[in-house]
Design an enzyme around this catalytic site. Structure first.
Site, PDB file in Angstrom:
ATOM      1  N   ARG A   1      34.307  47.741  11.043  1.00 47.75           N
ATOM      2  CA  ARG A   1      34.363  47.607   9.445  1.00 47.75           C
ATOM      3  C   ARG A   1      34.642  46.373   9.069  1.00 47.75           C
ATOM      4  O   ARG A   1      35.733  45.793   9.651  1.00 47.75           O
ATOM      5  CB  ARG A   1      35.470  48.717   9.129  1.00 47.75           C
ATOM      6  CG  ARG A   1      35.697  48.737   7.404  1.00 47.75           C
ATOM      7  CD  ARG A   1      36.742  49.765   6.919  1.00 47.75           C
ATOM      8  NE  ARG A   1      37.148  49.725   5.620  1.00 47.75           N
ATOM      9  CZ  ARG A   1      38.446  49.464   5.286  1.00 47.75           C
ATOM     10  NH1 ARG A   1      39.351  49.014   6.249  1.00 47.75           N
ATOM     11  NH2 ARG A   1      38.610  49.372   4.125  1.00 47.75           N
TER      12      ARG A   1
ATOM     13  N   ARG B   1      44.864  45.127 -10.348  1.00 51.99           N
ATOM     14  CA  ARG B   1      45.947  44.634  -9.542  1.00 51.99           C
ATOM     15  C   ARG B   1      46.851  44.032 -10.625  1.00 51.99           C
ATOM     16  O   ARG B   1      46.264  43.444 -11.537  1.00 51.99           O
ATOM     17  CB  ARG B   1      45.602  43.724  -8.437  1.00 51.99           C
ATOM     18  CG  ARG B   1      44.911  44.461  -7.352  1.00 51.99           C
ATOM     19  CD  ARG B   1      44.563  43.366  -6.329  1.00 51.99           C
ATOM     20  NE  ARG B   1      43.586  44.085  -5.148  1.00 51.99           N
ATOM     21  CZ  ARG B   1      44.324  44.740  -4.139  1.00 51.99           C
ATOM     22  NH1 ARG B   1      45.514  44.699  -4.027  1.00 51.99           N
ATOM     23  NH2 ARG B   1      43.683  45.421  -3.323  1.00 51.99           N
TER      24      ARG B   1
ATOM     25  N   LYS C   1      33.167  56.261  -0.976  1.00 56.39           N
ATOM     26  CA  LYS C   1      34.628  56.432  -0.760  1.00 56.39           C
ATOM     27  C   LYS C   1      35.048  57.308  -1.686  1.00 56.39           C
ATOM     28  O   LYS C   1      35.218  56.991  -2.964  1.00 56.39           O
ATOM     29  CB  LYS C   1      35.414  55.171  -0.791  1.00 56.39           C
ATOM     30  CG  LYS C   1      34.836  53.949   0.361  1.00 56.39           C
ATOM     31  CD  LYS C   1      35.346  52.554   0.290  1.00 56.39           C
ATOM     32  CE  LYS C   1      36.939  52.905   0.489  1.00 56.39           C
ATOM     33  NZ  LYS C   1      37.269  51.136   0.363  1.00 56.39           N
TER      34      LYS C   1
ATOM     35  N   THR D   1      42.589  55.972   6.397  1.00 55.91           N
ATOM     36  CA  THR D   1      43.715  55.549   5.823  1.00 55.91           C
ATOM     37  C   THR D   1      45.297  56.003   6.513  1.00 55.91           C
ATOM     38  O   THR D   1      45.252  57.303   6.633  1.00 55.91           O
ATOM     39  CB  THR D   1      44.068  56.133   4.374  1.00 55.91           C
ATOM     40  OG1 THR D   1      42.621  55.646   3.676  1.00 55.91           O
ATOM     41  CG2 THR D   1      45.049  54.887   3.647  1.00 55.91           C
TER      42      THR D   1
END
Ligand code: G6P
Length: 483
Positions: free
Chosen positions: A34, A75, A221, A282
């Site tokens: 990845r 963020r 995702k 994860t």
């Protein structure tokens, strides 16, 4: 021979950049590398991609390359002192007008103006994957004034989520659009789209991929609360994708950790029902960032995903930035093999009561039924153009290995992610038709997968190189003269 059916995706980064480490990871069983576009430059990713392909070829392996788009992760900006410490009850403000490098103990800037529009009084905001939690007390046109519910450290650029989801940022940013073009230049096998809300985000990504000339299969995702809010949205998203990822980091933050295990099982089940590959991701081996051994809870988490019948399990920081990337891949491989011994990994009652819509799917499933009920069968050979026939086969639980025989590099790499599927370069058109069965079985004999006396199932169509053309299955007795 012990086969590991569940595939391993490992994220590359500073800990795994060197040719030596990468080669070790490939030998240890890396199936998909990845490339995380949230970090690093396109040139760095290109160099990694090239190295992976060279090293995989050196070892006669097919390692798929998966590019992961950064997506619209919202963020906070920066603090003047880099890091603050918040206590329960502290007041704190997010402001769209505060200077982006001048965060203080009381306020920080944010360059996503819609945060203020998307959130209201009473909402909970989760910072840094939920390590710090705040409640919105008052909202103005350019700021959310909050109080801290769970305190802790907060530093530059940490992510923000809203409990329950609902932040409206579109899935593809300008950076993602540029990275889709980079992915095409690198000829990546998979491309993961971050934070898609529904099928339309995937359709848009597919359009951009096509325009870029890329052929990567698209991975959705699943990480927003709204993506799993109802079956219709989830299934729509799955149908619009080629594979999915249970992206448990943001998903867990948005839906709450209590819901996560059930949702993981549901996403895996629904992906398989829709004939899509699925990655579970994860924190699978999080403690291995610092330790050479996983915790029992991590062992159990990986094993549980294997029993859920995920195609692949994924390492993130463990292999990208941890101290023990090789040990993490080895531990994952070991745990997968152990969990695959469980009886539920071997037999299937799936699709027993359903009807098939396509000839090739009927053959693929007939092959799996035969393989699971005829103990002499030691391998299945699917002659495949696109990888579709072995993909359908691998939706069925089985302990019989499925070999994707294809002349195409991209198909071989892609199939490396499918559970229980192994790849063999093979071009049936390069030989007279009556030699194909023998030549195919000889490949497995050469690899020590079968021996005389075993049975092998082979599927193919009437003509070569025809996607969707599979219409026949042969049961071959190894050692006899085959036609
Ligand atoms: C190979 C075989 C064909 C078959 C095709 C299926 O090319 O020679 O006979 O039709 O694979 O490919 P698919 O992409 O549908 O798995």
């Amino acid at each position: 021979m012990t086969f590991r059916r569940t595939k391993i995706v490992a994220t590359l980064g500073p800990s795994s950049n060197s040719p030596e480490v990468l080669e070790q990871l490939i030998i240890a069983g890396l199936d998909v590398a990845r490339l995380n576009f949230s970090h690093g430059t396109p040139d760095e990713h290109k160099a990694r991609a090239k190295l992976v392909r060279e090293l995989a070829a050196k070892h006669g392996r097919h390692v798929a390359l998966l590019g992961d788009l950064q997506g619209p992760k919202i963020r906070i900006a920066k603090f003047a002192c880099k890091r603050i410490e918040l206590k329960v009850g502290d007041p704190f403000t997010f402001s769209t007008s505060h200077p982006l490098t001048e965060g203080t103990q009381e306020i920080v800037g944010i360059d996503y103006p819609d945060l203020v529009k998307d959130c209201g009084v009473g909402d909970e905001l989760l910072l840094d994957d939920g390590r710090v939690v705040m409640r919105v007390d008052t909202a103005t046109a350019d700021a959310l004034h909050c109080s801290v519910l769970i305190g802790g450290p907060l530093s530059d650029h940490k992510g923000i989520n809203r409990r329950g989801g609902g932040l409206t940022a579109p899935a593809l940013t300008e950076k993602d659009k540029a990275d889709i073009i980079h992915a095409a230049e690198m000829d990546l096998d998979y491309l993961a789209v971050s934070f898609p809300r529904d099928a339309s985000d995937m359709e848009y990504a597919r359009k951009l991929r096509d325009e870029s000339g890329g052929t990567a299969w698209l991975v959705a995702k699943i990480e927003r609360a709204e993506a799993v809010a109802d079956d219709e949205t989830l299934d729509g998203l799955i149908r619009a994708s080629d594979a999915v990822m249970v992206a448990r980091g943001d998903l867990g933050v948005e839906i709450g950790d209590a819901e996560l295990c059930g949702i993981q099982k549901k996403i895996i089940l629904h992906a398989r029902r829709h004939n899509k590959a699925v990655i579970t991701a994860t924190q699978m081996m999080e403690s291995m960032i610092q330790n050479p051994m996983p915790t029992r809870a991590e062992v159990s988490d990986v094993a549980n995903a294997v029993l859920d019948y995920t195609d692949a399990v994924m390492l993130s920081a463990e292999s990208a930035a941890g101290a023990y990337p090789l040990e993490a891949v080895q531990a994952m491989a070991r745990i997968c093999i152990g969990a695959e011994k469980h009886p539920t990994s071997k037999a299937s009652s799936h699709r027993m009561g359903t009807t098939f819509e396509r000839c090739d799917e009927s053959i693929a499933l007939a092959a799996m039924y035969t393989a699971n009920h005829f103990p002499g069968v030691k391998a299945i050979i699917a002659l495949t153009e696109s990888g579709y026939t072995p993909l359908i086969m691998s939706r069925i639980r089985s302990s019989v290995p499925i070999y994707a025989f294809s002349p195409h590099r991209a198909t071989q790499a892609r199939a490396a992610m499918f559970r229980g599927v192994y790849t063999v370069p093979f071009d049936p058109a390069a030989m007279p038709p009556e030699q194909v069965s023998q030549a195919a079985v000889d490949e497995l004999l050469k690899r020590g997968v079968v021996k005389p006396g075993d049975w092998v199932i082979l599927t193919k169509g009437d003509s070569y190189h025809t996607i969707g053309g599979t219409n026949g299955m042969k049961i071959l007795h190894v050692g006899e003269a085959l036609v």
